[in-house]
Design a protein around this motif. Structure first.
Motif, mmCIF file in Angstrom:
data_model
loop_
_atom_site.group_PDB
_atom_site.id
_atom_site.type_symbol
_atom_site.label_atom_id
_atom_site.label_comp_id
_atom_site.label_asym_id
_atom_site.label_seq_id
_atom_site.Cartn_x
_atom_site.Cartn_y
_atom_site.Cartn_z
ATOM 1 N N ILE A 45 0.836 -1.201 0.000
ATOM 2 C CA ILE A 45 0.000 0.000 0.000
ATOM 3 C C ILE A 45 0.873 1.254 0.000
ATOM 4 O O ILE A 45 0.676 2.169 -0.809
ATOM 5 C CB ILE A 45 -0.945 0.001 1.223
ATOM 6 C CG1 ILE A 45 -2.008 -1.091 1.091
ATOM 7 C CG2 ILE A 45 -1.621 1.373 1.375
ATOM 8 C CD1 ILE A 45 -2.844 -1.282 2.348
ATOM 9 N N ILE A 46 1.844 1.307 0.904
ATOM 10 C CA ILE A 46 2.719 2.480 0.986
ATOM 11 C C ILE A 46 3.525 2.636 -0.304
ATOM 12 O O ILE A 46 3.762 3.755 -0.771
ATOM 13 C CB ILE A 46 3.652 2.387 2.204
ATOM 14 C CG1 ILE A 46 2.823 2.367 3.495
ATOM 15 C CG2 ILE A 46 4.620 3.582 2.240
ATOM 16 C CD1 ILE A 46 3.642 2.197 4.761
ATOM 17 N N CYS A 47 3.936 1.523 -0.906
ATOM 18 C CA CYS A 47 4.683 1.562 -2.162
ATOM 19 C C CYS A 47 3.903 2.304 -3.243
ATOM 20 O O CYS A 47 4.437 3.179 -3.932
ATOM 21 C CB CYS A 47 4.993 0.132 -2.616
ATOM 22 S SG CYS A 47 5.856 0.008 -4.198
ATOM 23 N N VAL A 48 2.614 1.981 -3.388
ATOM 24 C CA VAL A 48 1.777 2.631 -4.400
ATOM 25 C C VAL A 48 1.541 4.102 -4.041
ATOM 26 O O VAL A 48 1.651 4.987 -4.901
ATOM 27 C CB VAL A 48 0.432 1.887 -4.552
ATOM 28 C CG1 VAL A 48 -0.566 2.707 -5.375
ATOM 29 C CG2 VAL A 48 0.655 0.523 -5.209
ATOM 30 N N ALA A 49 1.222 4.374 -2.782
ATOM 31 C CA ALA A 49 0.986 5.758 -2.347
ATOM 32 C C ALA A 49 2.231 6.615 -2.554
ATOM 33 O O ALA A 49 2.138 7.762 -3.026
ATOM 34 C CB ALA A 49 0.566 5.784 -0.880
ATOM 35 N N ASP A 50 3.392 6.067 -2.237
ATOM 36 C CA ASP A 50 4.663 6.773 -2.375
ATOM 37 C C ASP A 50 4.955 7.090 -3.841
ATOM 38 O O ASP A 50 5.329 8.215 -4.196
ATOM 39 C CB ASP A 50 5.769 5.901 -1.775
ATOM 40 C CG ASP A 50 7.139 6.564 -1.800
ATOM 41 O OD1 ASP A 50 7.237 7.724 -1.365
ATOM 42 O OD2 ASP A 50 8.106 5.915 -2.226
ATOM 43 N N ALA A 51 4.770 6.093 -4.709
ATOM 44 C CA ALA A 51 5.050 6.282 -6.134
ATOM 45 C C ALA A 51 4.083 7.294 -6.751
ATOM 46 O O ALA A 51 4.491 8.158 -7.538
ATOM 47 C CB ALA A 51 4.953 4.947 -6.868
ATOM 48 N N TYR A 52 2.796 7.193 -6.387
ATOM 49 C CA TYR A 52 1.810 8.131 -6.927
ATOM 50 C C TYR A 52 2.150 9.560 -6.540
ATOM 51 O O TYR A 52 2.155 10.466 -7.385
ATOM 52 C CB TYR A 52 0.404 7.772 -6.421
ATOM 53 C CG TYR A 52 -0.638 8.789 -6.809
ATOM 54 C CD1 TYR A 52 -1.212 8.786 -8.078
ATOM 55 C CD2 TYR A 52 -1.023 9.792 -5.921
ATOM 56 C CE1 TYR A 52 -2.149 9.739 -8.442
ATOM 57 C CE2 TYR A 52 -1.956 10.745 -6.270
ATOM 58 C CZ TYR A 52 -2.516 10.719 -7.535
ATOM 59 O OH TYR A 52 -3.427 11.685 -7.896
ATOM 60 N N ASP A 53 2.448 9.779 -5.254
ATOM 61 C CA ASP A 53 2.769 11.139 -4.811
ATOM 62 C C ASP A 53 4.012 11.667 -5.513
ATOM 63 O O ASP A 53 4.052 12.841 -5.907
ATOM 64 C CB ASP A 53 2.979 11.163 -3.302
ATOM 65 C CG ASP A 53 3.175 12.578 -2.777
ATOM 66 O OD1 ASP A 53 2.188 13.335 -2.727
ATOM 67 O OD2 ASP A 53 4.316 12.929 -2.440
ATOM 68 N N ALA A 54 5.017 10.812 -5.692
ATOM 69 C CA ALA A 54 6.250 11.236 -6.365
ATOM 70 C C ALA A 54 5.975 11.687 -7.795
ATOM 71 O O ALA A 54 6.626 12.610 -8.299
ATOM 72 C CB ALA A 54 7.269 10.097 -6.357
ATOM 73 N N MET A 55 4.992 11.048 -8.432
ATOM 74 C CA MET A 55 4.697 11.382 -9.830
ATOM 75 C C MET A 55 3.879 12.666 -9.983
ATOM 76 O O MET A 55 4.097 13.436 -10.918
ATOM 77 C CB MET A 55 3.966 10.214 -10.502
ATOM 78 C CG MET A 55 4.861 9.034 -10.815
ATOM 79 S SD MET A 55 4.044 7.762 -11.822
ATOM 80 C CE MET A 55 3.069 6.915 -10.585
#
Length: 304
Positions: free
Chosen positions: A247-257
């Motif tokens: 979950i954190i992996c997806v949230a982290d990647a989305y925010d970075a983009m």
């Protein structure tokens, strides 16, 4: 008046403890039997009312703004003048500030000092990082909000919700131990520099472990792992990676983009989701992306 305790507006026993992202808790009064706080949550804040071992009782009066309380079964929207209280919660509940929200909270069991001590140290490190790189604290807060929103739509294990909350909140705190010249380098990192950057996961684990224990630390430690085993720091794959870390992996990647940086303009939500989809079941978990999309759709409806 000797027999009446008076505090003027803006006067507190302990003023302005900022826990993250503009969230503020002011201690108005406490003694061994109860405490009163003035809590401030900026619009978009997602947090957690969590179960405790003590016979806790808490009463809350909404002074300003709308607050949505939700769990896996239902949502309730509260407005100024509304109240809510609880004693010995059976399960954790999430909340989201629809507007800038202010609460007056009265607790039977004083916990301000304990909570402040457990959170303040790591928050201070994030504040220091924010002064260095301009975004880590804000990024951690955004990722925490996204993470808790995703967790709601996944009907995430209630008993693990608080662990997920703190893991997301402090998932990048280990960057404080990365040399500034690497952390702030605008160009692409060399292979050696990238290896140094990747050590922030280990540093994060060690720093969280001291305050929140191994379960929370392990979630944060694993959030750069990939389903195909090509992530770091351990090269875990598939079900070896916990749902919390995915979950954190997806949230982290989305925010970075989607966030604009000095060297590039952030992607639109549509394009960022498309990029996540392109890498689903390779790098990212598709069911987590599904939940993120539902959360963002609901968020867009609230904004509009």
């Amino acid at each position: 008046m000797q027999d009446i305790l008076i505090n003027r507006a803006g006067s507190y026993m302990h003023a302005g403890t900022e826990f993250s992202g503009g969230n503020m808790t002011h201690l108005i009064y406490n003694d061994p039997s109860f405490e009163v706080t003035h809590d401030v949550f900026p619009k978009g804040t997602v947090g957690c009312f969590y179960t405790m071992d003590t016979e806790e009782f808490e009463f809350n009066y909404i002074i300003k703004g709308r607050l949505e309380i939700f769990d896996v079964k239902e949502k309730v929207l509260l407005s100024p003048g509304d109240t809510f209280c609880y004693q010995k919660l059976e399960r954790n509940h999430l909340f989201k500030a629809i507007d800038d929200v202010e609460l007056l909270s009265i607790r039977k069991t004083p916990c301000f000092g304990e909570f402040e001590e457990s959170v303040t140290h790591l928050n201070e490190i994030l504040f220091q990082l924010q002064n260095v790189d301009g975004d880590t604290l804000s990024h951690c807060e955004r990722v925490k909000n996204l993470t808790m929103g995703i967790a709601y739509y996944l009907e995430f294990d209630q008993s693990q919700l608080l662990n997920l909350f703190y893991a997301a909140k402090f998932h990048d705190v280990g960057k404080a131990r990365i040399p500034v010249e690497i952390l702030l380098k605008p160009e692409k990192l060399t292979d050696d520099e990238y290896e140094v950057m990747k050590t922030h996961s280990r540093h994060t684990y060690e720093m969280i472990l001291e305050y929140y224990g191994p379960e929370v630390a392990k979630i944060a430690f694993d959030h750069h792992e990939r389903l195909d085993g090509k992530g770091y720091p351990q090269g875990l794959k598939g079900d070896e990676i916990s749902l919390a870390a995915r979950i954190i992996c997806v949230a982290d990647a989305y925010d970075a983009m989607v966030v604009t940086r000095p060297y590039r303009v952030g992607m639109t939500t549509k394009n960022a989701l498309a990029e996540l989809r392109r890498c689903q079941d390779i790098q990212f978990d598709s069911i987590v992306i599904d939940a993120l999309e539902k959360y963002l759709l609901d968020l867009d409806k609230e904004i509009n």
